[in-house]
Design an enzyme around this catalytic site. Sequence first.
Site, mmCIF file in Angstrom:
data_model
loop_
_atom_site.group_PDB
_atom_site.id
_atom_site.type_symbol
_atom_site.label_atom_id
_atom_site.label_comp_id
_atom_site.label_asym_id
_atom_site.label_seq_id
_atom_site.Cartn_x
_atom_site.Cartn_y
_atom_site.Cartn_z
ATOM 1 N N HIS A 78 0.852 -1.157 0.041
ATOM 2 C CA HIS A 78 -0.147 -0.078 0.066
ATOM 3 C C HIS A 78 0.930 1.337 -0.096
ATOM 4 C CE1 HIS A 78 -3.714 2.327 1.538
ATOM 5 N NE2 HIS A 78 -2.638 3.138 1.631
ATOM 6 N N GLU A 79 1.745 1.238 0.854
ATOM 7 C CA GLU A 79 2.811 2.651 0.941
ATOM 8 C C GLU A 79 3.753 2.670 -0.115
ATOM 9 O OE1 GLU A 79 1.651 4.670 2.848
ATOM 10 O OE2 GLU A 79 0.336 3.447 4.333
ATOM 11 N N HIS A 82 1.960 4.277 -3.042
ATOM 12 C CA HIS A 82 2.099 5.698 -3.203
ATOM 13 C C HIS A 82 3.210 6.215 -3.961
ATOM 14 C CE1 HIS A 82 -1.763 6.199 -0.978
ATOM 15 N NE2 HIS A 82 -1.392 5.635 0.186
#
Length: 165
Positions: A78-79, A82
């Site tokens: 998820h991170e 980004h």
Amino acid sequence: MKTPRLPIAIQQAVMRRLRENLAQANLKLDRHYPEPKLVYTQRGTSAGTAWLESYEIRLNPVLLLENIDTFIAEVVPHELTHLLVWKHFGRKAPHGKEWKWMMESVLGVPARRTHQFALQSVRRNTFPYHCQCQQHQLTVRRHNRVVRGEAVYRCVHCGEPLVAG
């Protein structure tokens, strides 16, 4: 709360997942994006944050220790996503269509915006408030906004303003 020491085996598992996801993205996107810096300094109820300008991922060590497998499988990609979206597309909406595409089509991970981890161990003090239908707990930040007259919070069920006590 003091930050817990993470066993080296857990740190290695996190780094392994990060490198696997990065290699997969580089292959599918035909790019050579660098490995981001990884630190375990995230606090509070956030599982992690991606810092674009410093190309850094900050992970919450408490939530990681309490949810090792799910954390590594979901929060790490998820991170990373980004950062990959920022490198690939420039500045975009944090969980917009580019992020969703990168998560699902490139990394093959379900695009979830929020985690479902238990938060009792990382939650700060709360303040009791009530409405006509139930009791509520407001965070320190929200309580202070009420005290300073900057905000009025309402119950999502009955619509009444929340009152301290």
